[in-house]
Design a protein around this motif. Sequence first.
Motif, PDB file in Angstrom:
ATOM      1  N   PHE A  41       0.827  -1.200   0.000  1.00 22.88           N
ATOM      2  CA  PHE A  41       0.000   0.000   0.000  1.00 22.88           C
ATOM      3  C   PHE A  41       0.865   1.256   0.000  1.00 22.88           C
ATOM      4  O   PHE A  41       0.632   2.188  -0.773  1.00 22.88           O
ATOM      5  CB  PHE A  41      -0.936  -0.015   1.221  1.00 22.88           C
ATOM      6  CG  PHE A  41      -1.922   1.110   1.237  1.00 22.88           C
ATOM      7  CD1 PHE A  41      -3.113   0.995   0.552  1.00 22.88           C
ATOM      8  CD2 PHE A  41      -1.662   2.285   1.921  1.00 22.88           C
ATOM      9  CE1 PHE A  41      -4.033   2.025   0.552  1.00 22.88           C
ATOM     10  CE2 PHE A  41      -2.567   3.319   1.934  1.00 22.88           C
ATOM     11  CZ  PHE A  41      -3.763   3.187   1.241  1.00 22.88           C
ATOM     12  N   VAL A  60      -7.446   6.596  -5.950  1.00 22.62           N
ATOM     13  CA  VAL A  60      -8.395   6.087  -4.958  1.00 22.62           C
ATOM     14  C   VAL A  60      -8.815   4.664  -5.303  1.00 22.62           C
ATOM     15  O   VAL A  60      -8.853   3.789  -4.435  1.00 22.62           O
ATOM     16  CB  VAL A  60      -9.623   7.025  -4.867  1.00 22.62           C
ATOM     17  CG1 VAL A  60     -10.707   6.422  -3.989  1.00 22.62           C
ATOM     18  CG2 VAL A  60      -9.219   8.395  -4.366  1.00 22.62           C
ATOM     19  N   SER A  61      -9.091   4.414  -6.571  1.00 16.40           N
ATOM     20  CA  SER A  61      -9.519   3.088  -6.997  1.00 16.40           C
ATOM     21  C   SER A  61      -8.424   2.046  -6.774  1.00 16.40           C
ATOM     22  O   SER A  61      -8.671   0.966  -6.226  1.00 16.40           O
ATOM     23  CB  SER A  61      -9.897   3.135  -8.475  1.00 16.40           C
ATOM     24  OG  SER A  61     -10.147   1.852  -8.964  1.00 16.40           O
ATOM     25  N   LEU A  63      -5.692   2.222  -4.811  1.00 13.56           N
ATOM     26  CA  LEU A  63      -5.332   2.059  -3.404  1.00 13.56           C
ATOM     27  C   LEU A  63      -6.402   1.284  -2.641  1.00 13.56           C
ATOM     28  O   LEU A  63      -6.076   0.486  -1.754  1.00 13.56           O
ATOM     29  CB  LEU A  63      -5.076   3.414  -2.751  1.00 13.56           C
ATOM     30  CG  LEU A  63      -3.797   4.119  -3.193  1.00 13.56           C
ATOM     31  CD1 LEU A  63      -3.694   5.500  -2.557  1.00 13.56           C
ATOM     32  CD2 LEU A  63      -2.570   3.289  -2.860  1.00 13.56           C
ATOM     33  N   SER A  64      -7.666   1.506  -3.000  1.00 13.67           N
ATOM     34  CA  SER A  64      -8.717   0.727  -2.335  1.00 13.67           C
ATOM     35  C   SER A  64      -8.633  -0.740  -2.746  1.00 13.67           C
ATOM     36  O   SER A  64      -8.891  -1.633  -1.938  1.00 13.67           O
ATOM     37  CB  SER A  64     -10.095   1.308  -2.641  1.00 13.67           C
ATOM     38  OG  SER A  64     -10.382   1.220  -4.013  1.00 13.67           O
ATOM     39  N   ALA A  67      -5.749  -2.201  -0.715  1.00 12.77           N
ATOM     40  CA  ALA A  67      -6.163  -2.380   0.680  1.00 12.77           C
ATOM     41  C   ALA A  67      -7.120  -3.562   0.822  1.00 12.77           C
ATOM     42  O   ALA A  67      -7.017  -4.346   1.780  1.00 12.77           O
ATOM     43  CB  ALA A  67      -6.812  -1.102   1.198  1.00 12.77           C
ATOM     44  N   THR A  68      -8.033  -3.710  -0.125  1.00 11.11           N
ATOM     45  CA  THR A  68      -8.977  -4.832  -0.080  1.00 11.11           C
ATOM     46  C   THR A  68      -8.247  -6.169  -0.219  1.00 11.11           C
ATOM     47  O   THR A  68      -8.546  -7.125   0.513  1.00 11.11           O
ATOM     48  CB  THR A  68     -10.026  -4.681  -1.197  1.00 11.11           C
ATOM     49  OG1 THR A  68     -10.701  -3.440  -1.035  1.00 11.11           O
ATOM     50  CG2 THR A  68     -11.030  -5.814  -1.164  1.00 11.11           C
TER      51      THR A  68
END
Length: 118
Positions: A41, A60-61, A63-64, A67-68
């Motif tokens: 991350f 944002v897309s 990194l999410s 993280a997921t």
Amino acid sequence: MVIDLSTPRAVSAAALYAAAMLTAAPLLSLRGTIITGVTAFVLDLAMFAYFGYRGSASEVSELSMVATVAVIAAFLNRLLYHLQTRLQSARDIAIAVQQAVLPDPPADERSAAVRCAL
């Protein structure tokens, strides 16, 4: 990180970060899996800052997604640990039952050359 730096700005190595986390899940401890996820991350975030994509929708897309995948990898790590623990418990029980049911092998001269695995 080397791949991110050596490819064009539009190409992302997020899939490789995800692969690293999912590879770490069955091989490392929970701590190692979490450290791999946090490192992936932070590296992805650093690449966005380096290439100047801060605050974009793709940041944002991506990194999410990273993280997921990190959360999924931690879940898989725990799931595999508990499955391994249950399997080891079943093996221990099977060994105890086998030793309780089977008699000890005779110790006479005729069977001295025969070895039994316990």
